[in-house]
Design an enzyme around this catalytic site. Structure first.
Site, mmCIF file in Angstrom:
data_model
loop_
_atom_site.group_PDB
_atom_site.id
_atom_site.type_symbol
_atom_site.label_atom_id
_atom_site.label_comp_id
_atom_site.label_asym_id
_atom_site.label_seq_id
_atom_site.Cartn_x
_atom_site.Cartn_y
_atom_site.Cartn_z
ATOM 1 N N CYS A 125 48.870 44.222 39.947
ATOM 2 C CA CYS A 125 48.155 42.912 40.798
ATOM 3 C C CYS A 125 47.346 43.051 42.477
ATOM 4 O O CYS A 125 47.681 43.836 43.093
ATOM 5 C CB CYS A 125 47.730 41.139 39.502
ATOM 6 S SG CYS A 125 46.865 40.507 40.375
ATOM 7 N N HIS A 126 48.610 42.315 43.265
ATOM 8 C CA HIS A 126 48.670 41.826 44.700
ATOM 9 C C HIS A 126 49.853 42.922 44.107
ATOM 10 O O HIS A 126 50.398 42.406 46.304
ATOM 11 C CB HIS A 126 48.843 40.124 44.858
ATOM 12 C CG HIS A 126 47.356 39.952 45.280
ATOM 13 N ND1 HIS A 126 46.496 39.137 44.179
ATOM 14 C CD2 HIS A 126 46.156 39.254 46.272
ATOM 15 C CE1 HIS A 126 45.242 38.906 44.077
ATOM 16 N NE2 HIS A 126 45.622 39.250 45.274
#
Length: 201
Positions: A125-126
């Site tokens: 994800c991030h």
């Protein structure tokens, strides 16, 4: 296929993506790994108390999770007590945690050292924001949450809109819906025993 006796450190700061920590913890433990949770005092969580409150996810999950007994499915370590020689994988969940971690020089240097030592460096994800800061995505096939796509490309990565990508000892995942694929990729990477040599630049 199991990853028995592999040692995985999941590193998080305030406002990590709850399910990304929890799923990786449970699935990798289920596959046989020794999972260590590493809460880092970086940033703060405006939703869940003061700056000195326990490390919690965006939706309030504490790290370590109070509903699970320490020593059964996970252990806990201070970041400064981590021994890279004893680890096989360093893993970064997403949420806002990576934004806090990427400005901690010790975390960035540790990530770079893990990569250079041939350890599996995984992020979802991030999470790849930490990998960008450690300058280890240049020339790599990678994925992440869509908002990280441009940053990955600017850092020299080749972005792919797929559930996960493994390139050398860098393994990245796209989003929470892809957690099963992401963890399966980690298991497959260990099973292939491809991580014994230092990473090539």
């Amino acid at each position: 296929m199991t990853i028995e006796d592999k040692n995985v450190a999941i590193i998080v700061a305030h406002e990590f993506e709850d399910i990304e920590m929890e799923y990786c913890l449970l699935q990798l433990d289920h596959e046989g790994a020794n999972v260590t949770l590493v809460p880092v005092e970086a940033g703060f969580n405006a939703r869940h108390g003061s700056a000195d409150a326990p490390i919690k996810g965006r939706f309030g999950t504490p790290c370590p999770p109070i509903v699970m007994q320490e020593g059964v499915r996970y252990s806990v370590s201070e970041f400064e007590d981590l021994d890279l020689d004893e680890l096989d994988c360093v893993l970064y969940p997403g949420g806002f945690s990576p934004d806090h971690l990427r400005v901690v020089p010790e975390v960035v240097e540790f990530t770079k050292e893990a990569y250079e030592a041939g350890k599996l460096v995984a992020a979802i994800c991030h999470g790849p924001e930490v990998l960008i800061e450690a300058d280890i995505v240049n020339g790599k096939d990678v994925t992440a949450w869509e908002s990280v796509k441009t940053a990955l490309r600017n850092a020299g990565g080749e972005y792919h809109d797929v559930p996960y990508v493994k390139d050398g000892n860098v393994l990245t995942g796209r989003c929470p819906d892809d957690l099963p694929d992401f963890c399966a990729g980690i298991v497959e990477a260990f099973a292939a025993e491809e991580l014994q040599q230092p990473a090539d630049d």
